[in-house]
Design a protein around this motif. Structure first.
Motif, PDB file in Angstrom:
ATOM      1  N   SER A   1       0.831  -1.196   0.000  1.00  0.00           N
ATOM      2  CA  SER A   1       0.000   0.000   0.000  1.00  0.00           C
ATOM      3  C   SER A   1       0.869   1.251   0.000  1.00  0.00           C
ATOM      4  O   SER A   1       2.031   1.219   0.370  1.00  0.00           O
ATOM      5  CB  SER A   1      -0.933   0.005   1.206  1.00  0.00           C
ATOM      6  OG  SER A   1      -0.196   0.057   2.402  1.00  0.00           O
ATOM      7  N   CYS A   2       0.253   2.320  -0.440  1.00  0.00           N
ATOM      8  CA  CYS A   2       0.903   3.622  -0.483  1.00  0.00           C
ATOM      9  C   CYS A   2      -0.065   4.637   0.114  1.00  0.00           C
ATOM     10  O   CYS A   2      -1.227   4.702  -0.293  1.00  0.00           O
ATOM     11  CB  CYS A   2       1.250   4.001  -1.923  1.00  0.00           C
ATOM     12  SG  CYS A   2       2.046   5.619  -2.069  1.00  0.00           S
ATOM     13  N   THR A   3       0.413   5.395   1.077  1.00  0.00           N
ATOM     14  CA  THR A   3      -0.401   6.426   1.708  1.00  0.00           C
ATOM     15  C   THR A   3       0.146   7.788   1.326  1.00  0.00           C
ATOM     16  O   THR A   3       1.349   8.028   1.413  1.00  0.00           O
ATOM     17  CB  THR A   3      -0.365   6.291   3.246  1.00  0.00           C
ATOM     18  OG1 THR A   3      -0.832   5.002   3.602  1.00  0.00           O
ATOM     19  CG2 THR A   3      -1.218   7.349   3.908  1.00  0.00           C
ATOM     20  N   ILE A   4      -0.742   8.666   0.899  1.00  0.00           N
ATOM     21  CA  ILE A   4      -0.384  10.062   0.656  1.00  0.00           C
ATOM     22  C   ILE A   4      -1.025  10.849   1.788  1.00  0.00           C
ATOM     23  O   ILE A   4      -2.247  11.070   1.803  1.00  0.00           O
ATOM     24  CB  ILE A   4      -0.863  10.538  -0.727  1.00  0.00           C
ATOM     25  CG1 ILE A   4      -0.242   9.660  -1.813  1.00  0.00           C
ATOM     26  CG2 ILE A   4      -0.510  12.014  -0.937  1.00  0.00           C
ATOM     27  CD1 ILE A   4      -0.732   9.919  -3.199  1.00  0.00           C
ATOM     28  N   ASN A   5      -0.214  11.235   2.753  1.00  0.00           N
ATOM     29  CA  ASN A   5      -0.723  11.872   3.966  1.00  0.00           C
ATOM     30  C   ASN A   5      -1.431  13.193   3.697  1.00  0.00           C
ATOM     31  O   ASN A   5      -2.441  13.487   4.327  1.00  0.00           O
ATOM     32  CB  ASN A   5       0.410  12.082   4.971  1.00  0.00           C
ATOM     33  CG  ASN A   5       0.944  10.767   5.512  1.00  0.00           C
ATOM     34  OD1 ASN A   5       0.210   9.799   5.651  1.00  0.00           O
ATOM     35  ND2 ASN A   5       2.225  10.730   5.787  1.00  0.00           N
ATOM     36  N   LYS A   6      -0.923  13.978   2.782  1.00  0.00           N
ATOM     37  CA  LYS A   6      -1.484  15.306   2.504  1.00  0.00           C
ATOM     38  C   LYS A   6      -2.960  15.225   2.116  1.00  0.00           C
ATOM     39  O   LYS A   6      -3.729  16.115   2.440  1.00  0.00           O
ATOM     40  CB  LYS A   6      -0.676  15.976   1.393  1.00  0.00           C
ATOM     41  CG  LYS A   6      -1.113  17.352   1.037  1.00  0.00           C
ATOM     42  CD  LYS A   6      -0.065  18.342   1.396  1.00  0.00           C
ATOM     43  CE  LYS A   6      -0.492  19.719   0.968  1.00  0.00           C
ATOM     44  NZ  LYS A   6      -0.176  20.690   1.962  1.00  0.00           N
ATOM     45  N   THR A   7      -3.347  14.147   1.419  1.00  0.00           N
ATOM     46  CA  THR A   7      -4.733  14.014   0.964  1.00  0.00           C
ATOM     47  C   THR A   7      -5.461  12.861   1.655  1.00  0.00           C
ATOM     48  O   THR A   7      -6.581  12.532   1.268  1.00  0.00           O
ATOM     49  CB  THR A   7      -4.779  13.784  -0.557  1.00  0.00           C
ATOM     50  OG1 THR A   7      -4.061  12.579  -0.864  1.00  0.00           O
ATOM     51  CG2 THR A   7      -4.177  14.949  -1.320  1.00  0.00           C
ATOM     52  N   SER A   8      -4.820  12.268   2.657  1.00  0.00           N
ATOM     53  CA  SER A   8      -5.383  11.109   3.362  1.00  0.00           C
ATOM     54  C   SER A   8      -5.806  10.012   2.384  1.00  0.00           C
ATOM     55  O   SER A   8      -6.858   9.395   2.529  1.00  0.00           O
ATOM     56  CB  SER A   8      -6.572  11.528   4.235  1.00  0.00           C
ATOM     57  OG  SER A   8      -6.161  12.461   5.194  1.00  0.00           O
ATOM     58  N   THR A   9      -4.977   9.783   1.385  1.00  0.00           N
ATOM     59  CA  THR A   9      -5.245   8.781   0.359  1.00  0.00           C
ATOM     60  C   THR A   9      -4.485   7.503   0.675  1.00  0.00           C
ATOM     61  O   THR A   9      -3.292   7.554   0.972  1.00  0.00           O
ATOM     62  CB  THR A   9      -4.808   9.313  -1.022  1.00  0.00           C
ATOM     63  OG1 THR A   9      -5.532  10.496  -1.313  1.00  0.00           O
ATOM     64  CG2 THR A   9      -5.036   8.291  -2.115  1.00  0.00           C
ATOM     65  N   LEU A  10      -5.165   6.377   0.617  1.00  0.00           N
ATOM     66  CA  LEU A  10      -4.536   5.074   0.797  1.00  0.00           C
ATOM     67  C   LEU A  10      -4.903   4.200  -0.394  1.00  0.00           C
ATOM     68  O   LEU A  10      -6.080   4.022  -0.708  1.00  0.00           O
ATOM     69  CB  LEU A  10      -5.022   4.399   2.085  1.00  0.00           C
ATOM     70  CG  LEU A  10      -4.591   2.945   2.290  1.00  0.00           C
ATOM     71  CD1 LEU A  10      -3.072   2.840   2.434  1.00  0.00           C
ATOM     72  CD2 LEU A  10      -5.291   2.346   3.496  1.00  0.00           C
TER      73      LEU A  10
END
Length: 71
Positions: free
Chosen positions: A42-51
């Motif tokens: 998995s990859c999380t993009i913290n800035k957009t709360s995307t997982l």
């Protein structure tokens, strides 16, 4: 609990995977991008709360990021 120690070759291997992931994204190569992760990675993009989890979601993420940031 024992401390985890990374060798120089461990660090180089991690850097190579990160570089491959970024090059794959730059080139829009969704399969190569997904191959940088384990099958259920998995990859999380913290800035957009995307997982994004799993190959298909990771491919979609690569496609989206390539389209958004390629010039």
């Amino acid at each position: 609990m024992a401390a985890f120690v990374m060798t120089g070759s461990d660090i180089a291997e991690v850097q190579n995977v990160i570089n491959a992931c970024m090059i794959a994204m730059d080139e829009g190569d969704v399969d190569w991008f997904a191959d940088c992760y384990v099958a259920d990675g998995s990859c999380t993009i913290n800035k957009t709360s995307t997982l994004k989890t799993g190959r298909e979601e990771l491919k979609g993420l690569c496609n989206f990021l390539h389209g958004k940031f390629s010039h």
